[in-house]
Design an enzyme around this catalytic site. Structure first.
Site, mmCIF file in Angstrom:
data_model
loop_
_atom_site.group_PDB
_atom_site.id
_atom_site.type_symbol
_atom_site.label_atom_id
_atom_site.label_comp_id
_atom_site.label_asym_id
_atom_site.label_seq_id
_atom_site.Cartn_x
_atom_site.Cartn_y
_atom_site.Cartn_z
ATOM 1 N N CYS A 116 11.225 7.727 -7.858
ATOM 2 C CA CYS A 116 12.553 7.325 -8.323
ATOM 3 C C CYS A 116 13.559 8.452 -8.345
ATOM 4 C CB CYS A 116 12.460 6.738 -9.731
ATOM 5 S SG CYS A 116 12.056 7.969 -10.988
ATOM 6 N N GLY A 117 13.148 9.690 -8.081
ATOM 7 C CA GLY A 117 14.093 10.783 -8.219
ATOM 8 C C GLY A 117 14.343 11.097 -9.675
#
Length: 283
Positions: free
Chosen positions: A124-125
């Protein structure tokens, strides 16, 4: 590829009766995923403070760290970094999963902010931000003024060029890629990682260290979808056109419109969808 890949024994099951065998044990090549701690602080003695931990594929770690700092608005250019070096961690044997960044004199040290949780994952970063406002970092570059025009025929040829350069994906089938291209379709630099956001940070960090910012007149192509975060990273680096082989999100399209950045999705074969600033795509 170094530590970017590793071998593991697997049970291969094939239900195709034509093969003559239902299962076989074999070696498979996997993409490595390991934590990287980014430490940042002012010059002088003492240990830099941990800022972020990201799950990444080892390789181009200095570019990853510098690209992350730039796209999060913590540095503005290569001049804001005094030194950046890969350091020993606490593991045995040592895997060198720490990057130590010393800021140039006068560059403000990152401050603790509860709205900016810098624990990241390959999926997801940057996660856990308290609000969209906390991640809507403002760029120094007016990408809306970039006069770039790219023929649609050039854009449709980029995914094949990106795929042809993905050596890690060929071995593992498990790495995202980000590629920086010229307006004529020439590949400038490509980076791979288990995290698509890491691949983009590695490209941007390379550009920072090469003193190429802003990336006026360039196209950034990503092998997955175009998220809000990747659109922000492109804006922060001054990229006027972000293209993805998969779908964008609503926030990505809204941010691209706000920035004046051309956003292309579903770039496959001879088709594409242009979600913002279609005037840059010549048909």
């Amino acid at each position: 590829m170094g530590r970017a890949t590793d071998r593991r024994g697997v049970l291969r099951i094939d239900l195709d009766a034509a093969t003559g065998r239902a299962s076989v044990r074999r070696q498979d090549t996997l993409a490595v995923e390991e934590p990287l701690e980014i430490r940042v602080g002012p010059p002088g003695p003492g240990r830099r403070r941990p800022l972020a931990v990201t799950m990444r594929t080892p390789g181009d770690d200095l570019d990853l760290a510098i690209g992350f700092l730039l796209t999060e608005g913590l540095i503005r250019s290569a001049d804001d970094v005094h030194t950046a070096q890969l350091c020993a961690g606490a593991e045995t044997p040592n895997t060198y999963n720490v990057v130590d960044v010393v800021l140039a004199p006068g560059v403000p040290e990152p401050t603790a902010d509860p709205t900016r949780n810098f624990h990241t994952t390959s999926a997801c970063g940057v996660c856990g931000k308290a609000s969209i406002d906390a991640v809507r970092t403002r760029s120094l570059f007016a990408v809306g003024d970039d006069p770039l025009t790219v023929p649609a025929a050039v854009l449709t040829g980029l995914p094949q060029r990106l795929r042809a350069a993905q050596r890690g994906f060929d071995r593992t089938g498990g790495l995202h890629a980000a590629g920086l291209f010229t307006a004529t379709g020439e590949l400038v630099v490509l980076r791979e990682d288990v995290g698509r956001h890491n691949a983009v940070d590695k490209v941007i960090g390379w550009a920072v260290r090469e003193r190429r910012l802003p990336l006026t007149g360039h196209v950034l192509l990503v092998s997955g979808r175009a998220s809000f975060e990747l659109t922000q990273k492109a804006w922060m680096a001054g990229v006027p056109l972000l293209a993805a082989v998969s779908a964008p999100s609503t926030l990505a399209a809204e941010l691209a419109e706000e920035a004046g950045l051309t956003l292309v999705g579903f770039l496959r074969d001879q088709t594409m969808n242009v979600y913002a600033r279609p005037d840059r795509v010549a048909t």
